[in-house]
Design a protein around this motif. Structure first.
Motif, PDB file in Angstrom:
ATOM      1  N   SER A 121      -6.472  -8.762  -0.509  1.00 57.99           N
ATOM      2  CA  SER A 121      -5.573  -9.230  -1.474  1.00 57.99           C
ATOM      3  C   SER A 121      -5.789  -9.006  -2.793  1.00 57.99           C
ATOM      4  O   SER A 121      -7.119  -8.999  -3.098  1.00 57.99           O
ATOM      5  N   THR A 122      -5.085  -8.917  -3.709  1.00 51.61           N
ATOM      6  CA  THR A 122      -5.162  -9.073  -5.081  1.00 51.61           C
ATOM      7  C   THR A 122      -4.292 -10.330  -5.627  1.00 51.61           C
ATOM      8  O   THR A 122      -3.512 -10.628  -4.816  1.00 51.61           O
ATOM      9  N   PRO A 123      -4.327 -10.485  -6.761  1.00 50.32           N
ATOM     10  CA  PRO A 123      -3.478 -11.474  -7.246  1.00 50.32           C
ATOM     11  C   PRO A 123      -1.996 -11.226  -7.294  1.00 50.32           C
ATOM     12  O   PRO A 123      -1.182 -12.136  -7.071  1.00 50.32           O
ATOM     13  N   LYS A 124      -1.530  -9.754  -6.722  1.00 51.90           N
ATOM     14  CA  LYS A 124      -0.150  -9.580  -6.737  1.00 51.90           C
ATOM     15  C   LYS A 124       0.278  -9.203  -5.559  1.00 51.90           C
ATOM     16  O   LYS A 124       1.413  -9.205  -5.123  1.00 51.90           O
ATOM     17  N   HIS A 125      -0.783  -8.744  -4.567  1.00 59.68           N
ATOM     18  CA  HIS A 125      -0.362  -8.254  -3.184  1.00 59.68           C
ATOM     19  C   HIS A 125      -1.235  -8.798  -2.238  1.00 59.68           C
ATOM     20  O   HIS A 125      -2.397  -9.143  -2.480  1.00 59.68           O
TER      21      HIS A 125
ATOM     22  N   MET B  62       0.672  -1.170   0.013  1.00 59.89           N
ATOM     23  CA  MET B  62      -0.085   0.092  -0.069  1.00 59.89           C
ATOM     24  C   MET B  62       0.797   1.260  -0.192  1.00 59.89           C
ATOM     25  O   MET B  62       1.452   1.861   0.990  1.00 59.89           O
ATOM     26  N   PRO B  63       1.090   1.766  -1.169  1.00 57.44           N
ATOM     27  CA  PRO B  63       2.006   2.972  -1.216  1.00 57.44           C
ATOM     28  C   PRO B  63       1.478   4.108  -0.334  1.00 57.44           C
ATOM     29  O   PRO B  63       2.377   4.717   0.349  1.00 57.44           O
TER      30      PRO B  63
ATOM     31  N   ASN C 259     -15.367 -11.641  -2.196  1.00 50.98           N
ATOM     32  CA  ASN C 259     -14.719 -11.662  -3.520  1.00 50.98           C
ATOM     33  C   ASN C 259     -14.960 -11.021  -4.472  1.00 50.98           C
ATOM     34  O   ASN C 259     -16.317 -11.127  -4.825  1.00 50.98           O
ATOM     35  N   GLY C 260     -14.363 -10.198  -5.052  1.00 52.68           N
ATOM     36  CA  GLY C 260     -14.707  -9.297  -6.076  1.00 52.68           C
ATOM     37  C   GLY C 260     -14.010  -9.529  -7.489  1.00 52.68           C
ATOM     38  O   GLY C 260     -13.424 -10.421  -7.707  1.00 52.68           O
ATOM     39  N   PRO C 261     -14.243  -8.321  -8.230  1.00 52.34           N
ATOM     40  CA  PRO C 261     -13.566  -8.619  -9.712  1.00 52.34           C
ATOM     41  C   PRO C 261     -11.957  -8.298  -9.570  1.00 52.34           C
ATOM     42  O   PRO C 261     -11.373  -8.067  -8.459  1.00 52.34           O
ATOM     43  N   ASP C 262     -11.457  -8.878 -10.646  1.00 59.69           N
ATOM     44  CA  ASP C 262     -10.073  -8.757 -10.721  1.00 59.69           C
ATOM     45  C   ASP C 262      -9.351  -9.523  -9.728  1.00 59.69           C
ATOM     46  O   ASP C 262      -8.021  -9.008  -9.208  1.00 59.69           O
ATOM     47  N   GLY C 263      -9.820 -10.583  -8.876  1.00 62.51           N
ATOM     48  CA  GLY C 263      -9.238 -11.222  -8.044  1.00 62.51           C
ATOM     49  C   GLY C 263      -9.078 -10.552  -6.737  1.00 62.51           C
ATOM     50  O   GLY C 263      -8.457 -11.033  -5.920  1.00 62.51           O
ATOM     51  N   ILE C 264      -9.956  -9.523  -6.790  1.00 62.25           N
ATOM     52  CA  ILE C 264      -9.802  -8.746  -5.138  1.00 62.25           C
ATOM     53  C   ILE C 264     -10.730  -9.633  -4.176  1.00 62.25           C
ATOM     54  O   ILE C 264     -11.667 -10.095  -4.431  1.00 62.25           O
ATOM     55  N   ALA C 265      -9.958  -9.832  -2.969  1.00 62.06           N
ATOM     56  CA  ALA C 265     -10.668 -10.584  -1.988  1.00 62.06           C
ATOM     57  C   ALA C 265     -10.518  -9.898  -0.523  1.00 62.06           C
ATOM     58  O   ALA C 265      -9.303  -9.308  -0.211  1.00 62.06           O
ATOM     59  N   LEU C 266     -11.420  -9.849   0.239  1.00 57.87           N
ATOM     60  CA  LEU C 266     -11.448  -8.921   1.377  1.00 57.87           C
ATOM     61  C   LEU C 266     -11.947  -9.988   2.406  1.00 57.87           C
ATOM     62  O   LEU C 266     -13.057 -10.331   2.391  1.00 57.87           O
ATOM     63  N   ARG C 267     -11.093 -10.201   3.600  1.00 58.88           N
ATOM     64  CA  ARG C 267     -11.619 -11.157   4.457  1.00 58.88           C
ATOM     65  C   ARG C 267     -11.483 -10.279   5.816  1.00 58.88           C
ATOM     66  O   ARG C 267     -10.591  -9.570   6.270  1.00 58.88           O
ATOM     67  N   MET C 268     -12.904 -10.363   6.710  1.00 63.16           N
ATOM     68  CA  MET C 268     -12.728  -9.527   7.615  1.00 63.16           C
ATOM     69  C   MET C 268     -13.279 -10.751   9.092  1.00 63.16           C
ATOM     70  O   MET C 268     -14.269 -11.500   8.897  1.00 63.16           O
ATOM     71  N   ALA C 269     -12.556 -10.515  10.014  1.00 67.54           N
ATOM     72  CA  ALA C 269     -12.783 -11.175  11.183  1.00 67.54           C
ATOM     73  C   ALA C 269     -13.230 -10.323  12.433  1.00 67.54           C
ATOM     74  O   ALA C 269     -12.581  -9.508  12.831  1.00 67.54           O
ATOM     75  N   ILE C 270     -14.508 -10.349  12.814  1.00 67.50           N
ATOM     76  CA  ILE C 270     -14.980  -9.246  13.496  1.00 67.50           C
ATOM     77  C   ILE C 270     -14.796  -9.888  15.185  1.00 67.50           C
ATOM     78  O   ILE C 270     -15.489 -10.782  15.378  1.00 67.50           O
TER      79      ILE C 270
END
Length: 219
Positions: A72-76, A3-4, A197-208
């Motif tokens: 995450s994305t496919p690269k990061h 994350m720049p 899970n979203g477009p372009d391989g984006i994934a957001l995992r949330m543990a509340i």
């Protein structure tokens, strides 16, 4: 995930039975007071039918959710802590590094959306999405995140339930949100672990790891 932005920081009802109506009333009444419960394994007690659960949760004016997230994305890939606060006057999202430091805080009120970073930088925008994308450098449907965390269907989404009548998968446009675990909180069964899970391989995992339902003093 790199994350720049963060790298500039030091780690950066009326046809229902009277009994059911009364039960919903009691649950809503109980939630007017703050209910703070550490997540546990789901209670074996019966849960409210989906429509009634949604009615109670939708009526909540104050709530907080905090925990850990992996984006995450496919690269990061990047891990961070978060705290979401919701009230009629204010919406706030804090993002933490592994040491617990607040690296970014976004607030939304009547004047718009505001970002403050650990370095003292201030930004302003019309909405939360703009500033969240600036922080994470990934386009997330920020306006839908509160409903995702609560397990509520939005205007343009659909939900399929599991055998217990709880949300199992939510579909919204190109996004699919899978509810993997629940925890009892103040008489309700709330999401504890979800993955979007979203477009372009984006994934957001949330543990509340902590829910606070109802108004409470800041902690």
């Amino acid at each position: 995930m790199s994350m720049p932005f963060l790298k500039t920081i030091p780690f950066a009802v009326m046809n229902r039975s009277p009994l059911r109506i009364f039960a919903v009333f009691l649950l809503a009444l109980a939630l007017t007071a703050c209910a703070t419960v550490a997540p546990m394994h789901p209670s074996p007690s019966p849960v409210l039918p989906t429509a009634e659960r949604n009615q109670v949760i939708s009526s909540l004016k104050y709530w907080r959710a905090s925990g850990e997230a992996a984006l995450s994305t496919p690269k990061h890939h990047e891990n961070f802590g978060f705290r979401w606060e919701q009230s009629p006057q204010l919406q706030a999202l804090s993002i933490y590094d592994p040491l617990g430091r607040t690296v970014a805080r976004i607030t939304v009120d009547a004047s718009g959306a505001h970002l403050e970073t650990i370095t003292g930088e201030h930004r302003q925008a019309r909405n939360l999405s703009t500033l969240l994308n600036m922080v994470l450098h990934v386009e997330l449907p920020a306006a839908e995140l509160p409903d995702w965390m609560l397990g509520l269907p939005g205007n343009n989404s659909t939900i399929s339930d599991n055998a217990s009548g709880l949300p199992e998968m939510l579909r919204s446009g190109p996004w699919q949100v899978h509810y993997l675990r629940y925890a009892p909180v103040g008489g309700l069964t709330m999401p504890q672990l979800l993955q979007a899970n979203g477009p372009d391989g984006i994934a957001l995992r949330m543990a509340i790891t902590r829910w606070q339902m109802g108004q409470s003093d800041p902690s």
